[in-house]
Design a protein around this motif. Structure first.
Motif, PDB file in Angstrom:
ATOM      1  N   ALA A 169       0.821  -1.208   0.000  1.00 57.59           N
ATOM      2  CA  ALA A 169       0.000   0.000   0.000  1.00 57.59           C
ATOM      3  C   ALA A 169       0.855   1.257   0.000  1.00 57.59           C
ATOM      4  CB  ALA A 169      -0.931  -0.009   1.219  1.00 57.59           C
ATOM      5  N   VAL A 170       1.980   1.240   0.734  1.00 52.37           N
ATOM      6  CA  VAL A 170       2.802   2.435   0.842  1.00 52.37           C
ATOM      7  C   VAL A 170       3.551   2.724  -0.457  1.00 52.37           C
ATOM      8  CG1 VAL A 170       4.972   1.457   1.668  1.00 52.37           C
ATOM      9  CG2 VAL A 170       4.202   3.667   2.539  1.00 52.37           C
ATOM     10  N   LYS A 171       3.675   1.738  -1.315  1.00 50.37           N
ATOM     11  CA  LYS A 171       4.369   1.938  -2.588  1.00 50.37           C
ATOM     12  C   LYS A 171       3.481   2.582  -3.645  1.00 50.37           C
ATOM     13  CE  LYS A 171       7.751  -1.820  -2.088  1.00 50.37           C
ATOM     14  NZ  LYS A 171       8.217  -3.124  -2.631  1.00 50.37           N
ATOM     15  N   LEU A 172       2.207   2.717  -3.358  1.00 50.54           N
ATOM     16  CA  LEU A 172       1.301   3.316  -4.323  1.00 50.54           C
ATOM     17  C   LEU A 172       1.545   4.813  -4.415  1.00 50.54           C
ATOM     18  CD1 LEU A 172      -2.096   1.513  -3.490  1.00 50.54           C
ATOM     19  CD2 LEU A 172      -0.356   0.856  -5.147  1.00 50.54           C
ATOM     20  N   GLY A 173       1.761   5.297  -5.639  1.00 52.97           N
ATOM     21  CA  GLY A 173       1.928   6.719  -5.873  1.00 52.97           C
ATOM     22  C   GLY A 173       0.655   7.328  -6.418  1.00 52.97           C
ATOM     23  N   PRO A 174       0.674   8.603  -6.792  1.00 49.55           N
ATOM     24  CA  PRO A 174      -0.527   9.242  -7.328  1.00 49.55           C
ATOM     25  C   PRO A 174      -1.045   8.580  -8.600  1.00 49.55           C
ATOM     26  CG  PRO A 174       1.411  10.630  -7.627  1.00 49.55           C
ATOM     27  CD  PRO A 174       1.804   9.533  -6.713  1.00 49.55           C
ATOM     28  N   PHE A 205      -4.863   7.309  -8.772  1.00 52.28           N
ATOM     29  CA  PHE A 205      -5.766   7.768  -9.831  1.00 52.28           C
ATOM     30  C   PHE A 205      -6.360   6.582 -10.582  1.00 52.28           C
ATOM     31  CE2 PHE A 205      -6.458   8.971 -14.294  1.00 52.28           C
ATOM     32  CZ  PHE A 205      -7.434   9.944 -14.131  1.00 52.28           C
ATOM     33  N   ALA A 206      -5.531   5.593 -10.896  1.00 52.23           N
ATOM     34  CA  ALA A 206      -6.021   4.417 -11.604  1.00 52.23           C
ATOM     35  C   ALA A 206      -7.038   3.653 -10.760  1.00 52.23           C
ATOM     36  CB  ALA A 206      -4.850   3.508 -11.989  1.00 52.23           C
ATOM     37  N   LEU A 207      -6.792   3.584  -9.452  1.00 51.72           N
ATOM     38  CA  LEU A 207      -7.739   2.908  -8.560  1.00 51.72           C
ATOM     39  C   LEU A 207      -9.087   3.625  -8.560  1.00 51.72           C
ATOM     40  CD1 LEU A 207      -8.429   0.840  -6.331  1.00 51.72           C
ATOM     41  CD2 LEU A 207      -7.466   2.455  -4.677  1.00 51.72           C
ATOM     42  N   ILE A 220     -10.976  12.921  -5.208  1.00 53.70           N
ATOM     43  CA  ILE A 220      -9.808  12.048  -5.019  1.00 53.70           C
ATOM     44  C   ILE A 220      -9.106  11.839  -6.355  1.00 53.70           C
ATOM     45  CG2 ILE A 220      -9.021   9.819  -4.155  1.00 53.70           C
ATOM     46  CD1 ILE A 220     -11.565   9.639  -2.521  1.00 53.70           C
ATOM     47  N   ALA A 221      -9.900  11.625  -7.408  1.00 54.74           N
ATOM     48  CA  ALA A 221      -9.311  11.438  -8.738  1.00 54.74           C
ATOM     49  C   ALA A 221      -8.578  12.693  -9.186  1.00 54.74           C
ATOM     50  CB  ALA A 221     -10.404  11.065  -9.737  1.00 54.74           C
ATOM     51  N   GLU A 222      -9.195  13.856  -9.000  1.00 53.61           N
ATOM     52  CA  GLU A 222      -8.571  15.108  -9.424  1.00 53.61           C
ATOM     53  C   GLU A 222      -7.274  15.366  -8.669  1.00 53.61           C
ATOM     54  OE1 GLU A 222      -9.389  19.930  -9.483  1.00 53.61           O
ATOM     55  OE2 GLU A 222     -10.817  18.572  -8.506  1.00 53.61           O
ATOM     56  N   THR A 246       2.865   8.756 -19.758  1.00 56.67           N
ATOM     57  CA  THR A 246       2.963   7.312 -19.999  1.00 56.67           C
ATOM     58  C   THR A 246       3.191   6.525 -18.705  1.00 56.67           C
ATOM     59  OG1 THR A 246       5.329   7.571 -20.464  1.00 56.67           O
ATOM     60  CG2 THR A 246       3.814   7.603 -22.348  1.00 56.67           C
ATOM     61  N   LEU A 247       3.532   7.224 -17.608  1.00 58.73           N
ATOM     62  CA  LEU A 247       3.748   6.530 -16.340  1.00 58.73           C
ATOM     63  C   LEU A 247       2.473   5.834 -15.864  1.00 58.73           C
ATOM     64  CD1 LEU A 247       5.938   9.132 -14.398  1.00 58.73           C
ATOM     65  CD2 LEU A 247       6.643   6.884 -15.237  1.00 58.73           C
ATOM     66  N   PHE A 248       1.307   6.344 -16.278  1.00 54.31           N
ATOM     67  CA  PHE A 248       0.052   5.688 -15.898  1.00 54.31           C
ATOM     68  C   PHE A 248      -0.031   4.271 -16.481  1.00 54.31           C
ATOM     69  CE2 PHE A 248      -1.140  10.178 -15.470  1.00 54.31           C
ATOM     70  CZ  PHE A 248      -1.732  10.156 -14.222  1.00 54.31           C
TER      71      PHE A 248
END
Length: 507
Positions: free
Chosen positions: A137-142, A146-148, A449-451, A465-467
């Motif tokens: 969970a802590v490795k999740l970035g923005p 956003f994808a979640l 949250i998405a914004e 492209t990082l997404f």
């Protein structure tokens, strides 16, 4: 570790601590049943009372309020069609229709047992998988956040009701409402059109109470149609809990409750996601997996089980990053962390090494609070059901007053009451025009949250492209695309089947 566990067990299982936990669980259930009075507010009010308690006792009391609060929203959701808390939004979809069909006792008992099982499953996962899940969970970035949220927003496609277009319009209205007021990054005003009333934005709870509570209560005040007298009370019918049937529905059909609970644990482990998302996501996945998805929204027991087990299991999930890393997963967890730190205990990776008795005490407290929640809920159920025999002309004004009080106490602003009235009338009009309210509320919840995470992602790096190159983000976006395609195909199949049945009946 054995000594620490025995020490924790002895600390929690004292008569005085158990009595305090029972009272705290009751307070959590009652506070969450009042529209607008959130779980976080209940925990904040409990915090000063725990300062004079030993650390383990104070944490046990606050966890009891937490566990009770996540199941308390069930009562107003099932009996009034009003989610008492944001985590009970999906519960209204099937619990309220079931109660309206004359089975209020069964609707409540299903929700309570599902909440109990969901809490126990989350405790087991918390004990076994806290370190690895917390590290993930802590490795999740923005980008991943956003994808979640994009994946969660695809739930709108399964909540559109009879019209895909109206459902999507309702979702866009919700996202639009979420953009009014200060932007989440810079704090600059936008879309206020010069009105001071909108300067602070439209709080989510105002939208939730207005759309569900006000519109539902206004519908109850409508005059009778077609010469048919309206019932004098809001809910009537079988008040018995039907415990044997309830146990069969929950325990003997374990796939739904286990899947929903695991969803709740995962969403809870993601800091900032929360039970309002797990409640909706668990319901959505239960509907997709069902052999008869058309029954959802009309009093389907599987819908009640999924939504309630999904939100109650979030407690265990949200404690994973708190215990393993010292990161609160929700505002309620932040208050809980503050209570621990007040007693001079450092929260972080060394918590389980330096204070194992406290951590084991949290596990035991959650299990005990879940048992209290089940039994106190079953006892309160009869009292709530008896209250519904009170005539409408008494119940409706009282509930309206509770909604107004809950709205005002949110920020202590009179302007929120004006917004509540406006949103309530808008919700009533949308309901009359057959627009589903669930996509609108979902848009208000997930839009900010998405914004926020989209803007943080581009502030960190301009590379879009990082997404797609970051593995977790790519997987979530792929799941979102599959979810959209599946929802559209399922919707078209339902429309085709409905048209075929209609044509056959005309012939």
């Amino acid at each position: 570790m054995t000594d620490a566990f025995l020490l924790a067990l002895g600390g929690v299982m004292t008569p005085y601590t158990l009595a305090l936990m029972a009272v705290a669980t009751l307070a959590g259930i009652v506070s969450a049943a009042i529209p607008g009075f959130t779980i976080t507010m209940a925990i904040v009010l409990t915090l000063p009372l725990t300062f004079a308690m030993p650390p383990m006792q104070g944490v046990a009391v606050m966890l009891s309020v937490y566990v009770g609060g996540l199941s308390g929203g069930l009562f107003s959701a099932a009996l009034l069609g009003i989610p008492g808390t944001p985590s009970a939004v999906a519960t209204t979809f099937d619990a309220f229709p079931m109660a309206r069909k004359g089975q209020p006792g069964k609707a409540l008992s299903l929700g309570l047992l599902a909440s109990f099982v969901g809490s126990l499953i989350s405790i087991v996962v918390l004990i076994m998988a806290a370190p690895p899940l917390a590290l993930m969970a802590v490795k999740l970035g923005p980008w991943e956040y956003f994808a979640l949220i994009v994946f969660a927003l695809t739930i709108i496609a399964s909540l559109v009701g009879d019209s895909l277009l109206r459902g999507l319009i309702a979702g866009l209205i919700g996202i639009g409402l979420a953009t009014v007021g200060p932007d989440p990054i810079m704090g600059r005003e936008r879309f206020t059109f010069g009105y001071e009333l909108l300067a602070a934005g439209i709080p989510f709870l105002v939208v939730l109470i207005g759309m569900y509570a006000m519109s539902q209560l206004l519908s109850e005040l409508e005059p009778a149609r077609g010469g048919k007298p309206q019932p004098g009370s809001l809910i009537s019918g079988d008040m018995r809990p039907h415990l044997l049937d309830t146990v069969k529905q929950v325990i003997l059909k374990p796939v739904n409750v286990v899947r929903s609970s695991l969803i709740g644990v995962f969403i809870g482990a993601v800091p900032g996601a929360g039970s309002s998302i797990s409640n909706l996501l668990a319901y959505d996945q239960a509907k997709r997996a069902s052999k008869h998805p058309e029954t959802f929204g009309n009093g389907e027991p599987e819908g009640v089980v999924a939504s309630e087990s999904g939100n109650s299991s979030t407690v265990g999930g949200s404690l994973i990053p708190l215990i393993a890393l010292g990161i609160p997963g929700s505002p309620a967890d932040a208050v809980l962390m503050a209570a621990i730190m007040v007693h001079g205990i450092s929260v972080g990776p060394r918590l389980i090494l330096d204070n194992p008795d406290l951590v084991y005490g949290m596990f035991i407290s959650m299990a005990v609070a879940s048992v209290f929640m089940l039994f106190i809920g079953l006892i309160l159920m009869r009292a709530f059901l008896r209250l519904l025999n009170v005539p409408k002309y008494i119940v409706v004004p009282v509930v309206l007053a509770c909604c107004a009080i809950g709205t005002y106490t949110l920020n202590n602003r009179i302007s929120d009451l004006y917004l509540l009235a406006c949103v309530g009338v808008a919700g009533y009009v949308l309901r009359k025009l057959d627009y589903p309210l669930a996509p609108l509320v979902l848009g208000v919840v997930l839009g900010p949250i998405a914004e926020t995470n989209l803007r943080r992602a581009f502030q960190t790096s301009d590379e879009w492209t990082l997404f797609f190159t970051r593995p977790i983000s790519a997987i979530l976006l792929t799941l979102a695309a599959v979810s959209i395609v599946y929802s559209i195909i399922s919707y078209l199949r339902r429309r085709k089947a409905f048209s075929s049945r209609t044509n056959a009946s005309l012939e």
